[in-house]
Design an enzyme around this catalytic site. Structure first.
Site, short mmCIF file in Angstrom:
data_model
loop_
_atom_site.label_atom_id
_atom_site.label_comp_id
_atom_site.label_asym_id
_atom_site.label_seq_id
_atom_site.Cartn_x
_atom_site.Cartn_y
_atom_site.Cartn_z
N ASP A 119 0.84 -4.66 -4.52
CA ASP A 119 -0.51 -3.99 -4.70
C ASP A 119 0.14 -3.00 -6.23
O ASP A 119 0.86 -2.01 -5.15
CB ASP A 119 -1.32 -4.11 -4.27
CG ASP A 119 -0.99 -3.81 -2.91
OD1 ASP A 119 0.23 -3.54 -2.69
OD2 ASP A 119 -2.76 -2.75 -2.24
N GLU A 148 -0.94 -2.82 0.33
CA GLU A 148 -0.61 -1.24 1.13
C GLU A 148 -1.32 -0.16 0.33
O GLU A 148 -2.08 0.41 1.74
CB GLU A 148 0.49 -0.82 0.84
CG GLU A 148 1.50 0.16 1.57
CD GLU A 148 1.13 1.06 0.53
OE1 GLU A 148 0.92 3.08 1.28
OE2 GLU A 148 0.22 1.07 -0.33
#
Length: 389
Positions: free
Chosen positions: A83, A145
């Protein structure tokens, strides 16, 4: 060299950057990471890896990828998140989702933080596809994350990932990091009773009660700075920041509710759960004395601090390959979750943390070959060589 079945390094990076995988706590900004996971699974499968896409429970549209080359326990894990943070395209000189090369830099959202790492891992491992892997190489790609860390958290809870050594490829300018602080973000809400400000007896002022709570947190901050010190960190003590406060609704009304949010950065050896217990012990009497009710909650589950011993074979190998001593940083990564799985862990990757989360994020071209060289040496040391005792 690149595997003939795959795009070259730059094209791989281009394809990864083009996929919007923003994760955010605000739902309208949040995107699935599945397109990135499936693309990586396709590439690693083409290289001969066994790939497993693992959905993250309770997070629809989010998944981890575990790609394994070789058999058995032990070996090396190369880990990264799929991400990115949200961005402001109007502040970029070029489209954040279009890889743009200029002045020896590759610009795009996620180039250094940290989709670029996966393209470099493929470049490194492609060199060894005909070799006998005595210990497995595991590539881990995680979800979210930048927001909840739900991907790494789920893996740590499942306990299914095997490996003896792990490298988290966050941007460190290719300097090995063997410890970092933990982070907590907490909320304290005091609830009194609103009333007309002309007569204090008509209500219970939650803002008045918050003042001694804040003073107690300031006292805790001083206590922690005296109890805990670590000279490896630029900021050598734990930090406690009173970040934002909201309360009341009008000057002529007794404040019926007041909420304070703060963050606490912990050193290795400190327990987030123990700190929460200590905070409750210190502020509960204040709430009782001021006749307000207290709601205390963690704004997210938090990330523990982490440290790997300087004597670790992985730390020593990374120091030898980079030519610099391992360091400590104040920001948090997924390293503690891998450490909970029993792996000696470091953080080491291309690009600078100074570019992460910024407009015009870039990966400098001169980081690529050195990173690939380091990854190849680590693969040779921890996968191709016989297992260490």
């Amino acid at each position: 060299m690149s595997h003939p079945a795959l795009p070259n390094l730059t094209e791989r990076l281009r394809e990864l950057i083009a996929l919007n995988s923003i994760s955010a706590v605000i739902p309208e900004y949040d995107e699935s990471n599945l397109p990135v996971i499936h693309l990586l699974a396709e590439w690693f499968s083409a290289l001969g890896f066994r790939t497993e896409v693992v959905p993250v429970a309770d997070f629809p549209g989010k998944a981890n990828l575990i790609a394994t080359l070789g058999q058995g326990d032990g070996g090396l894990v190369l880990s990264g998140h799929t991400d990115t943070v949200p961005c402001n395209p109007e502040r970029w000189q070029s489209d954040p989702f279009t890889l743009t090369e200029r002045d020896g830099r590759f610009y795009g959202l996620g180039t250094c933080d940290m989709k670029g790492f996966f393209s470099l891992v493929i470049e490194a491992v492609s060199h060894y596809l005909d070799q006998d892997f005595k210990q497995p190489l595991i590539v881990l790609a995680t979800a979210d994350e930048e927001s909840s860390m739900c991907g790494a958290r789920a893996l740590a809870e499942q306990g299914a990932l095997k490996g003896r050594y792990a490298v988290v490829g966050e941007p460190t300018s290719l300097r090995p990091i063997r410890m970092h602080k933990g982070i907590m973000m907490e909320s304290i809400r005091l609830i009194g009773r609103a009333g007309h400000s002309s007569d204090p007896a008509l209500g219970i002022n939650a803002m008045d009660a918050m003042i001694p709570v804040m003073q107690e947190l300031q006292a805790l901050r001083l206590d922690l700075s005296q109890r805990y010190q670590n000279a490896h960190f630029a900021v050598q003590s734990p930090t406690l920041n009173l970040g934002c406060i909201h309360g009341g609704d009008n000057p002529n009304r007794i404040c019926g509710s007041c909420e304070l949010a703060f963050d606490l950065r912990t050193l290795p050896g400190m327990s987030n759960d123990d700190l929460r217990d200590e905070i409750r012990r210190r502020i509960n009497p204040i709430a009782e004395q001021n006749r307000v009710s207290l709601e205390y909650e963690a704004l997210f589950p938090g990330v523990d601090s982490f440290a790997t011993e300087a004597s670790s074979p992985l730390v020593q190998a990374a120091e030898r390959l980079t030519g610099v001593s391992s360091e400590a940083v104040n920001y948090a990564t997924e390293a503690p979750f891998l450490q909970k799985l029993g792996m000696e862990t470091i953080v080491l990757g291309p690009g600078s943390i100074d570019q992460a989360h910024q407009p015009d994020e870039f990966l400098a071209a001169d980081q690529i070959d050195p990173c690939v060289h380091i990854l190849r040496q680590l693969i040779e040391d921890f996968c191709l060589a016989p297992a260490r005792d």
